[in-house]
Design a protein around this motif. Structure first.
Motif, PDB file in Angstrom:
ATOM      1  N   ASN A  47       0.855  -1.179   0.000  1.00 31.46           N
ATOM      2  CA  ASN A  47       0.000   0.000   0.000  1.00 31.46           C
ATOM      3  C   ASN A  47       0.897   1.236   0.000  1.00 31.46           C
ATOM      4  O   ASN A  47       1.749   1.386   0.878  1.00 31.46           O
ATOM      5  CB  ASN A  47      -0.882  -0.038   1.252  1.00 31.46           C
ATOM      6  CG  ASN A  47      -1.725   1.192   1.404  1.00 31.46           C
ATOM      7  OD1 ASN A  47      -1.238   2.239   1.816  1.00 31.46           O
ATOM      8  ND2 ASN A  47      -3.002   1.066   1.073  1.00 31.46           N
ATOM      9  N   ASP A 127       5.053  -2.388   0.816  1.00 30.02           N
ATOM     10  CA  ASP A 127       4.492  -1.047   1.011  1.00 30.02           C
ATOM     11  C   ASP A 127       5.447   0.030   0.479  1.00 30.02           C
ATOM     12  O   ASP A 127       5.038   0.916  -0.276  1.00 30.02           O
ATOM     13  CB  ASP A 127       4.239  -0.783   2.496  1.00 30.02           C
ATOM     14  CG  ASP A 127       3.052  -1.536   3.063  1.00 30.02           C
ATOM     15  OD1 ASP A 127       2.213  -2.059   2.291  1.00 30.02           O
ATOM     16  OD2 ASP A 127       2.961  -1.608   4.309  1.00 30.02           O
ATOM     17  N   THR A 130       5.755  -0.185  -3.335  1.00 35.85           N
ATOM     18  CA  THR A 130       4.534   0.326  -3.966  1.00 35.85           C
ATOM     19  C   THR A 130       4.564   1.841  -4.020  1.00 35.85           C
ATOM     20  O   THR A 130       4.246   2.454  -5.045  1.00 35.85           O
ATOM     21  CB  THR A 130       3.281  -0.167  -3.201  1.00 35.85           C
ATOM     22  OG1 THR A 130       3.264  -1.591  -3.229  1.00 35.85           O
ATOM     23  CG2 THR A 130       2.005   0.377  -3.809  1.00 35.85           C
TER      24      THR A 130
END
Length: 135
Positions: A47, A127, A130
């Motif tokens: 994320n 994370d 990303t």
């Protein structure tokens, strides 16, 4: 006689010399691997918002990722102790980033230990990657 003309191509591919075998990894390939590893541990995919937060906060130690790479790692950073220049982390600003599996694992392992006093989880790496890919 077509097989005779294709023989060098078949031999090269068998030896791993054809283009597909010689291609470097990409940031997307690394992200795919990290997401798969995170999912197998029962965690979700990477994320970007969590990655940005993780990158810019301290985790109990003096340093954070941004200490050396900058809060938005689209430009050059500088090692906090040695003052060695660090090329941009974001793949769009440094196409060489996340193209060598050995280097990726080495630097994640080393930097996570500096920042966290432990290795990062697959989800933490996913994370951050990303977010870096989103820049």
């Amino acid at each position: 006689m077509l097989w005779f003309r294709l023989l060098p191509v078949v031999i090269a591919c068998t030896l791993g010399l054809c283009a597909a075998g010689a291609m470097a990894d990409t940031p997307a390939v690394f992200l795919e691997r990290l997401n798969a590893e995170a999912r197998s541990a029962g965690e979700g995919p990477g994320n970007a918002a969590r990655g940005q937060e993780f990158f810019n906060q301290t985790h109990g130690n003096e340093w954070k990722c941004a200490s050396c790479h900058g809060a938005v790692p689209t430009g050059k950073g500088e090692h906090a102790v040695t003052h060695k220049v660090i090329e941009p982390m974001a793949p769009a600003f440094n196409p060489q980033r996340f193209t060598d599996a050995a280097k990726v694992e080495k630097w994640f392992r080393r930097n996570c230990k500096d920042v966290l006093s432990r290795e990062c989880t697959a989800l933490e790496k996913a994370d951050v990657l990303t977010w870096l890919i989103s820049l």
